[in-house]
Design an enzyme around this catalytic site. Structure first.
Site, PDB file in Angstrom:
ATOM      1  N   LYS A 120      65.202   8.547  63.228  1.00 27.97           N
ATOM      2  CA  LYS A 120      66.288   9.533  63.280  1.00 27.97           C
ATOM      3  C   LYS A 120      67.467   9.081  62.437  1.00 27.97           C
ATOM      4  O   LYS A 120      68.028   9.861  61.657  1.00 27.97           O
ATOM      5  CB  LYS A 120      66.731   9.751  64.723  1.00 27.97           C
ATOM      6  N   ASP A 138      67.571  14.663  67.216  1.00 27.61           N
ATOM      7  CA  ASP A 138      68.252  14.005  68.329  1.00 27.61           C
ATOM      8  C   ASP A 138      68.022  14.840  69.585  1.00 27.61           C
ATOM      9  O   ASP A 138      67.207  15.771  69.592  1.00 27.61           O
ATOM     10  CB  ASP A 138      69.748  13.826  68.034  1.00 27.61           C
TER      11      ASP A 138
END
Length: 235
Positions: A120, A138
């Site tokens: 991420k 997220d």
């Protein structure tokens, strides 16, 4: 969602917010990388408060190494997991100096090889710092992808793969920013604000929340058609 619905979904988000970007404050790719690492299990606002004074004197990996772990901990002690994060930031700064000439690498593989950098984080840096078409998933993107039916998946990687396959041009570069901001301010975890959502009619979420002060109508429960039992006298 169907292809035309996906296009309309992002068209509306783009019309509502033409220039989306991360809310993390930074001055260059290195400080962005640091901010994203620090933002794990913390709010962007709390990271910004801690990093404003830090980034006034530290904007390069060697400066971070010179600052040292103890001083860095003091700067970020208001952020969750600050001890571990301080170690990772110093370690990744050392790696950048040693292996990359003090520059932030521009490939996902090299970024993920840095201490404290996951997929991420790498995707955020590639997208925000270098303009790559990546999809950082997220908690907000994961929720919006599943709740709306846009990109359902049981894991962040599954949601990312779905987004990779369905998001059309010209929305690919900014897609994850729209989804993050939509999840943060409209499609909230506990009480999504469906009454002001620009994509509510495209969304697969059924129990749409009404405006404040208006009761949510619930379908009447269907009572069983079975007749009540009756006592039978004997004798």
């Amino acid at each position: 969602m169907k292809k035309d619905e996906v296009f309309e979904f992002f068209r509306r988000l783009a019309e509502d917010n033409p220039s989306p970007t991360t809310e993390l404050e930074s001055v260059n790719p290195f400080t962005l990388l640091v901010a994203v690492v620090l933002s794990a299990q913390a709010t962007d606002a709390s990271v910004n408060v801690a990093c404003r004074p830090l980034f006034k004197k530290v904007t390069a990996p060697q400066q971070m190494v010179d600052l040292g772990e103890e001083a860095l901990r003091d700067h970020i002690k208001t952020i969750g997991l600050f001890n571990t994060k301080a170690k990772n930031v110093i370690a990744l700064s050392q790696a950048l100096v040693r292996d990359h000439g003090g520059e932030v690498p521009r490939t996902r593989e090299e970024l993920q090889a840095l201490p404290g950098v996951g997929r991420k984080t790498a995707n955020v840096v590639l997208n925000t710092a270098f303009g790559e078409e990546t999809f950082a998933v997220d908690t907000h993107v994961f929720r919006v992808g599943n709740r709306t039916g846009l990109a359902p998946g049981k894991t962040p990687d599954a949601v990312e793969a779905k987004l990779e396959g369905i998001v059309p041009q010209p929305f690919r570069r900014d897609a994850h920013h729209w989804l993050i901001l939509h999840g943060r301010y409209t499609c909230k975890a506990r009480t999504p604000e469906c009454w002001r959502c620009v994509v509510a009619d495209l969304c697969r979420y059924k129990p749409k929340t009404p405006p404040p002060g208006e009761k949510q109508t619930k379908p009447k429960s269907v009572r069983s058609a079975r007749p009540k039992s009756s006592k039978v006298r004997t004798g």
